[in-house]
Each structure stands twice: as structure tokens, then as C-alpha cells.
Design an enzyme around this catalytic site. Structure first.
Site, PDB file in Angstrom:
ATOM      1  N   HIS A 203       0.851  -1.194   0.000  1.00 53.85           N
ATOM      2  CA  HIS A 203       0.000   0.000   0.000  1.00 53.85           C
ATOM      3  C   HIS A 203       0.885   1.240   0.000  1.00 53.85           C
ATOM      4  O   HIS A 203       1.931   1.282   0.651  1.00 53.85           O
ATOM      5  CB  HIS A 203      -0.897  -0.023   1.239  1.00 53.85           C
ATOM      6  CG  HIS A 203      -1.931   1.054   1.271  1.00 53.85           C
ATOM      7  ND1 HIS A 203      -2.910   1.185   0.312  1.00 53.85           N
ATOM      8  CD2 HIS A 203      -2.144   2.061   2.167  1.00 53.85           C
ATOM      9  CE1 HIS A 203      -3.689   2.216   0.613  1.00 53.85           C
ATOM     10  NE2 HIS A 203      -3.235   2.762   1.730  1.00 53.85           N
ATOM     11  N   ASP A 220      -4.048   8.722   3.449  1.00 53.91           N
ATOM     12  CA  ASP A 220      -4.128   7.271   3.283  1.00 53.91           C
ATOM     13  C   ASP A 220      -5.486   6.967   2.664  1.00 53.91           C
ATOM     14  O   ASP A 220      -6.519   7.255   3.265  1.00 53.91           O
ATOM     15  CB  ASP A 220      -3.975   6.581   4.636  1.00 53.91           C
ATOM     16  CG  ASP A 220      -4.106   5.063   4.550  1.00 53.91           C
ATOM     17  OD1 ASP A 220      -4.281   4.545   3.434  1.00 53.91           O
ATOM     18  OD2 ASP A 220      -4.030   4.404   5.604  1.00 53.91           O
ATOM     19  N   CYS A 282      -4.254   2.788  -4.729  1.00 49.86           N
ATOM     20  CA  CYS A 282      -3.705   3.686  -3.711  1.00 49.86           C
ATOM     21  C   CYS A 282      -2.736   4.692  -4.319  1.00 49.86           C
ATOM     22  O   CYS A 282      -2.721   5.867  -3.929  1.00 49.86           O
ATOM     23  CB  CYS A 282      -3.026   2.883  -2.604  1.00 49.86           C
ATOM     24  SG  CYS A 282      -1.808   1.685  -3.192  1.00 49.86           S
TER      25      CYS A 282
END
Length: 339
Positions: A203, A220, A282
Site C-alpha cells: 500500500h 491514506d 492507492c
């Protein structure tokens, strides 16, 4: 006198025992049980060897299915239909992140491109960011010799020095895998992920240091993948205090040392999950957040991102399609120049 007859000497003869093979049907009950146990043992050993041949990542990426009731299965399919409409979105990795940051530097000029040659993780990002900002400070006051200046391999020291001097917004990307609990393990995991070509549990998250606004912003797309927002805030407050000492407030009173060295503000940019389950976006979300930030550092993410999954996906797909072609000019990974 009668003759004595001695008996002939006795000889020992050894005969090889005969082995009789019987079918399973004709074997005794004990033999049948023994054969079944041996067969089961061999099957278990064979399965164990097969599993050992798989890597841990192969097991994680294997497809598993569970039998659900008709109602639950229907609801699950409806949710997936909302999210997975259209072709799969591309995966943006570190090279795409660098190319996009170069594109933003060309557009806004105050952005320093992302250095992808020094991988950042939750274990080393605080120290690295402080060192980078201290280097900029020393470059601004001509305290760093060109030979001492570290620069990425695809950028010349002279060009990197000029970029440092003109930059006030510093984006940093962190790579994370929850199964790694040390920096060494994290780097090993990163190498394994790159070699396998699979995303797995990896990630990307984004940290933006803005000197002009005296602000540290964290983003995030999963909201709490590395740590909870409160835990991240506590870590970033330590960074903000260090940056406040490196870059004192301008125009402050010399007598008020506490005001001069006040820490940067800390902002948690993601208060909701914007990345949909089943997608590996992401990296693209980090770039989209950076683009919004450069347009308006005080923007509200919840006002930008639709709550509907299909609309949110369409928004990101449009961002990717309109950006990829412009990013391609930096596919050689050479840093932009300030000329």
C-alpha cells in the site's frame, strides 16, 4: 563285537522365507488397517510437499470461494457490481508516482519531485524527511558543498540544488506491508513484491510537507491502513516540532523563542476510505490528493470525493485517463530541469 554306526552329521539348512502378496480384498483385517494408515500418511506427506512448493505470496493470491446463502450471495454481487463497473483501473507504482510529481513540478514549480530511489517506510520516514528539509535549509544559505549534496541518480547535483532552492512543497510516499515489523523486513517484502509482480498487501500513503503554509499533511486512501489517525497524528507531531525548529517563523520577535520555533500544523487529510475494495488504486489516489492540494491546500476531501462507489471510481478513472499521457514525457525517470 558289533560295529558302531555313527549317525551322519546333521547340517543346518536355511531356507529363504516365502513372501506371499495378497490383494486388499483377501488380506486380513489388521493388514487392511495397516495399508490404509500407510496410504493416508503418504497422502499427507505429498500434500505437504506440494504446499511447500508454493510461495507465501502465491497462497495469499489464491482464489477461495465460500458457499453463501442465496440472499447473502445476491447482496454481495450487487455490491461488487456497484464497485467493479467498467474495465479495471491501472495500478500506479513508484515510477508513476515520480512521473506525476514531475508533472506537478512543471505546472506549479514549487514542488520537489518524489525521490523513488530511497524507499520510505513507517520506520524511516521521520528521519528521512527531516534530513531532506535540513539539506534544503543548508542549500539556501550556501552551507552545503556540491560534493556533499546527495542527489538521486537520475538528476545532476547542480539541477537538484536548484530544485531544492525553488521548492516549498515536498511530497513523500511511503510503502507499507502489514506483515513486516522491521525496516529490514519491509525492504525484503518490497523486493519480493516487485519480483513477483503482484500487489499483495502492499500500500502507498502520502505525506506532504509545505514550508510556506507550515503544515504536514498525511493521506491514506484506506484511512487507517498503517495506523489509526490518532497514532499517525502523534508521530507527525514529532516531525512537525522538528520542522518548526528547522524553519522558524518569519517576522517573529527574537525575544519570543517559543513563538519562533512553533511546530508545523498537522493535518490528517483522509477521514474516510476513498479506495474501493478489490481495487489497487492507492498510488493513483495519492496523486489525485496531491493535485487537489496544490490547487488549494485547505480543500476538504469529503467535498471532492463522491460517496457513491461507482461515481468515485468514475472520478478516479477520468483523472487517470487525462493524466497518463502527459506523464509519459517523464518515462525515462529523468528529473525535470529548472531552465
Amino acid at each position: 563285537m558289533e560295529p558302531i554306526h555313527n549317525p551322519p552329521p546333521q547340517t543346518c539348512s536355511y531356507s529363504r522365507p516365502s513372501t506371499t502378496y495378497t490383494s486388499f480384498k483377501d488380506a486380513s483385517c489388521g493388514t487392511k488397517v495397516t495399508r490404509i494408515i500407510i496410504a493416508l500418511f503418504l497422502i499427507v506427506i505429498s500434500c505437504g510437499l506440494i504446499l511447500c512448493a508454493y510461495t507465501f505470496r502465491d497462497l495469499l493470491d489464491a482464489d477461495y470461494s465460500a458457499q453463501e446463502g442465496p440472499q447473502q450471495a445476491t447482496k454481495l454481487l450487487q455490491q461488487l457490481d456497484k464497485v467493479l463497473t467498467g474495465p479495471p483501473l491501472p495500478i500506479w507504482d513508484n515510477e508513476h508516482l515520480f512521473q506525476f510529481s514531475c508533472l506537478m513540478q512543471n505546472k506549479h514549480r514549487r514542488v520537489l519531485p518524489i525521490d523513488i530511489c530511497n524507499p520510505l517506510t513507517k520506520f524511516n520516514f521521520l528521519e528521512y524527511i527531516c534530513n531532506c528539509l535540513m539539506t534544503k535549509q543548508s542549500v539556501n544559505v550556501n552551507e552545503t558543498d556540491m560534493c556533499e549534496l546527495f542527489c538521486p541518480p537520475t538528476c545532476t547535483p547542480e539541477n537538484y540544488r536548484r530544485l531544492l532552492c525553488t521548492s516549498s512543497v515536498f511530497p513523500f510516499v511511503m510503502w507499507h506491508d502489514p506483515s513486516a515489523d522491521t525496516q529490514e523486513a519491509m525492504l525484503t517484502k518490497m523486493d519480493q513484491t516487485m519480483s513477483s509482480g503482484r500487489v499483495g498487501n502492499s500500500h502507498w500513503v502520502l505525506v506532504i510537507v509545505d514550508i510556506e503554509h507550515r503544515c504536514v499533511t498525511f493521506f491514506d486512501s484506506f484511512y487507517n491502513y498503517i495506523a489509526s489517525p490518532q497514532q499517525m497524528r502523534e508521530q507527525l507531531e514529532g516531525l512537525a516540532a522538528s520542522l518548526g525548529a528547522i524553519y522558524p517563523k518569519e517576522g517573529g520577535s527574537d525575544s519570543d523563542q517559543e513563538e519562533l520555533l512553533s511546530p508545523f500544523q498537522v493535518r490528517i487529510g483522509s477521514t474516510v476510505k476513498v479506495q474501493s475494495p478489490g481495487e489497487f488504486t492507492c498510488g493513483a489516489w495519492c496523486c489525485q490528493f496531491l493535485a487537489w492540494y496544490l490547487e488549494n491546500p485547505d480543500f476538504d476531501l469529503e467535498e471532492k470525493v463522491p460517496t457513491n462507489p461507482s461515481e468515485r471510481r468514475a472520478l478516479l478513472a477520468d483523472f487517470i485517463s487525462t493524466t497518463e499521457q502527459a506523464m509519459s514525457r517523464y518515462s525515462s525517470l529523468s528529473w525535470p530541469t529548472t531552465d
